[in-house]
Design a protein around this motif. Structure first.
Motif, PDB file in Angstrom:
ATOM      1  N   TRP A 154     -35.879  26.439 -15.586  1.00 41.05           N
ATOM      2  CA  TRP A 154     -34.778  27.268 -16.077  1.00 41.05           C
ATOM      3  C   TRP A 154     -34.545  26.926 -17.533  1.00 41.05           C
ATOM      4  CZ3 TRP A 154     -33.006  31.267 -13.385  1.00 41.05           C
ATOM      5  CH2 TRP A 154     -31.846  31.914 -13.829  1.00 41.05           C
ATOM      6  N   ARG A 169     -33.857  23.109 -17.288  1.00 39.03           N
ATOM      7  CA  ARG A 169     -34.117  22.328 -16.081  1.00 39.03           C
ATOM      8  C   ARG A 169     -35.606  22.283 -15.788  1.00 39.03           C
ATOM      9  NH1 ARG A 169     -30.028  20.476 -13.167  1.00 39.03           N
ATOM     10  NH2 ARG A 169     -27.939  21.349 -13.537  1.00 39.03           N
ATOM     11  N   GLN A 213     -31.689  18.314 -15.191  1.00 39.66           N
ATOM     12  CA  GLN A 213     -31.490  18.923 -16.503  1.00 39.66           C
ATOM     13  C   GLN A 213     -32.016  17.963 -17.555  1.00 39.66           C
ATOM     14  OE1 GLN A 213     -27.555  20.456 -17.177  1.00 39.66           O
ATOM     15  NE2 GLN A 213     -27.766  20.430 -19.405  1.00 39.66           N
ATOM     16  N   PRO A 263     -35.100  35.901 -15.831  1.00 40.56           N
ATOM     17  CA  PRO A 263     -34.328  34.886 -16.551  1.00 40.56           C
ATOM     18  C   PRO A 263     -34.843  34.709 -17.974  1.00 40.56           C
ATOM     19  CG  PRO A 263     -35.866  33.868 -15.014  1.00 40.56           C
ATOM     20  CD  PRO A 263     -35.924  35.338 -14.754  1.00 40.56           C
ATOM     21  N   THR A 304     -36.277  32.876 -21.047  1.00 44.76           N
ATOM     22  CA  THR A 304     -37.212  31.755 -21.151  1.00 44.76           C
ATOM     23  C   THR A 304     -37.281  31.275 -22.600  1.00 44.76           C
ATOM     24  OG1 THR A 304     -39.073  33.274 -21.441  1.00 44.76           O
ATOM     25  CG2 THR A 304     -38.619  32.510 -19.199  1.00 44.76           C
TER      26      THR A 304
END
Length: 290
Positions: free
Chosen positions: A169, A174, A204, A229, A231
């Motif tokens: 993520w 993460r 994280q 998501p 990137t």
């Protein structure tokens, strides 16, 4: 006339006998609470027994038309109760525990699953086969999966390491570590995750630390869903070996993140790509990590 009556009675008797031979497990109506479980049930031929599922259950294509009764955060208890399922197939670590407990209080048969290791996919298939009366199909698929898994392990797991960063993520940044599902995939391919020693499965980390560690390969999975998501654009840092030498891999997140046999197709491709990187860096010691 008597002969016709006799034949009719005989046919009715044979029909009734045939119906008694039907395995009642193949008629069970299931609410299935995870995309990977839906996929596995379709794989063993039990997809038509699923009467409801959760968001993101989109493979195979038929799964997209199954009614939804919640997501990973919350289940619609009233709707599940109204469906009166014979069993609810739950993912122990991926479904809200309090909702599952509520279902049990209402005397719903909740069947729990949990694939912690790559080989557990085979065990889960066998369990689903037993639940739906499809042991033979499940056993064949499970054995084929284990054969392919062991072949990959024999070929790559002892290979010389190549340093890897996995971008799970972007914001917050993460990665994967410990004995997490995705860390096991990296290890299977002989990759050295730069954060493998962290006990937390999905920690994280800071971008600055990743830059300092200079991974030789970056894995940046992509998804084909509507909510792509954000990137990281790694091309901003050409000093990272993975960027400088073009070793940024983009496996299909829907495959590698789900505990199904389809995952192996993507892992095999990832192993091949990591091996190409391994051979490249081995050509010149100046290109390897200090």
């Amino acid at each position: 006339m008597k002969l016709a009556v006799f034949i009719s009675a005989l046919l009715l008797s044979l029909s009734a006998a045939a119906q008694t031979d039907v395995d009642p497990r193949t008629q069970r109506r299931l609410v299935v609470l995870a995309p990977h479980l839906v996929e596995s049930l379709f794989a063993i031929g039990a997809g038509d027994q699923i009467i409801a599922t959760t968001d993101h259950s989109d493979f195979p294509a038929q799964a997209s038309s199954i009614p939804r009764v919640g997501n990973y955060a919350r289940l619609q208890i009233e709707q599940i109760l109204a469906l009166r399922p014979d069993a609810v197939v739950a993912w122990r670590s991926g479904n809200p525990a309090d909702d599952l407990q509520r279902l049990e209080k209402y005397k719903i048969n909740v069947v729990y699953t949990q694939a912690d290791n790559l080989q557990d996919v085979a065990s889960e298939l066998r369990m689903l086969g037993k639940l739906t009366g499809r042991e033979k199909q499940a056993e064949n698929i499970a054995n084929d999966y284990l054969y392919r898994l062991h072949a990959l392990k024999a070929r790559y797991s002892k290979a010389e390491g190549v340093s890897v960063f996995y971008e799970l993520w972007a914001r917050p940044l993460r990665t994967v570590a410990g004995n997490s599902w995705l860390q096991q995939q990296i290890a299977l391919c002989g990759g050295d995750n730069i954060y493998a020693d962290i006990e937390e499965g999905y920690p994280q980390v800071s971008l600055e630390n990743v830059l300092d560690l200079r991974p030789q390969v970056i894995i940046q999975p992509t998804t084909h869903g509507d909510n792509q998501p954000e990137t990281i654009n790694w091309q901003q840092w050409p000093e990272i070996p993975a960027v400088n030498h073009g070793f940024i891999l983009h496996p299909d997140a829907d495959k590698v993140h789900r505990m199904t046999t389809r995952m192996l197709d993507e892992i095999e491709a990832m192993c091949v790509q990591l091996d190409k990187a391994r051979q490249f860096y081995a050509q010149d010691s100046d290109l390897t990590q200090p």
